[in-house]
Enzyme design. Sequence first.
Site, PDB file in Angstrom:
ATOM      1  N   GLU A 113     -21.360  10.964  18.861  1.00  0.00           N
ATOM      2  CA  GLU A 113     -21.901  11.812  19.930  1.00  0.00           C
ATOM      3  C   GLU A 113     -22.456  10.990  21.093  1.00  0.00           C
ATOM      4  O   GLU A 113     -22.983  11.541  22.052  1.00  0.00           O
ATOM      5  CB  GLU A 113     -22.986  12.741  19.377  1.00  0.00           C
ATOM      6  CG  GLU A 113     -22.475  13.716  18.317  1.00  0.00           C
ATOM      7  CD  GLU A 113     -21.312  14.589  18.805  1.00  0.00           C
ATOM      8  OE1 GLU A 113     -21.442  15.207  19.869  1.00  0.00           O
ATOM      9  OE2 GLU A 113     -20.276  14.623  18.101  1.00  0.00           O
ATOM     10  N   ARG A 155      -5.411  -4.103  38.564  1.00  0.00           N
ATOM     11  CA  ARG A 155      -4.256  -4.175  39.474  1.00  0.00           C
ATOM     12  C   ARG A 155      -4.659  -4.255  40.941  1.00  0.00           C
ATOM     13  O   ARG A 155      -3.819  -4.539  41.795  1.00  0.00           O
ATOM     14  CB  ARG A 155      -3.283  -3.007  39.229  1.00  0.00           C
ATOM     15  CG  ARG A 155      -3.828  -1.656  39.515  1.00  0.00           C
ATOM     16  CD  ARG A 155      -2.869  -0.557  39.092  1.00  0.00           C
ATOM     17  NE  ARG A 155      -1.715  -0.404  39.981  1.00  0.00           N
ATOM     18  CZ  ARG A 155      -1.770   0.145  41.199  1.00  0.00           C
ATOM     19  NH1 ARG A 155      -2.918   0.586  41.682  1.00  0.00           N
ATOM     20  NH2 ARG A 155      -0.685   0.255  41.936  1.00  0.00           N
TER      21      ARG A 155
END
Length: 244
Positions: A113, A155
């Site tokens: 959780e 990237r």
Amino acid sequence: MRLDIISIFPEYFAPLDVSLIGKARERGILDIRVHQLRDWTHDVHKTVDDTPYGGGPGMVMKPEVWGEAIDDVIGDGSPRMIVPTPSGRPFTQELAQELAGESWLLFACGRYEGIDARVMEEYSTRLRVDEVSIGDYVLAGGEVAVLVMIEAVGRLLPGVLGNAQSAVDDSFAPGAMRNLVEGPVYTKPPVWRGHEVPPVLLSGHHGKVARWRRDEAIRRTVRNRPELAAALDPATLDKHDRKL
Ligand code: 6GU
């Protein structure tokens, strides 16, 4: 850029040895270090979680283990800390750009959780801490979300993409095509199973090609992302755009 990842499933990060990110690591552009959270437990069962105060389903990750792990990993340094969680701020191309400008990121992957909130409270006094979500759906843990963020940020780093223009033309990239998704792309052969490549792309007329690409980007944005299309700033649309 240095990236530290703390997780109870370091195996999730095997893909970071591959492709664009793997190459960037080999070339020294990215220094990625993956840590097993359980290495900082002291009990035989290597316990990282416990039942939530106030009741409710599931388990919460214990603060002590996280504190020791983060302290050891950062030493006296100050990385920007990212906590993947479906309750975080949205991960966008803009946030990816911002993170690509940092020299050191620390990803703290929660499972179950989530992590005891005092961990974020504690490190917020010393580090920039952001809880970040990659979309409106729930994953079993933050690991896959961190892979997504690292690929999006990686990237954008100088020297990672073979062709620097690729990142400029991206959907959501800043510039003329901001807030538009990319249109369709084609390669050889000119006819495949009776489907033709749009003739303008074979015309060699760069101005007409640019116009066509913008039209297609707008059409695809309207079809696939009506909420983005509705929010387009009319001031960024030209006379031709408005007729589409
Ligand atoms: Cl960052 N974590 C998890 N567990 N679920 C998510 C998420 C992150 N982003 C969207 N769903």
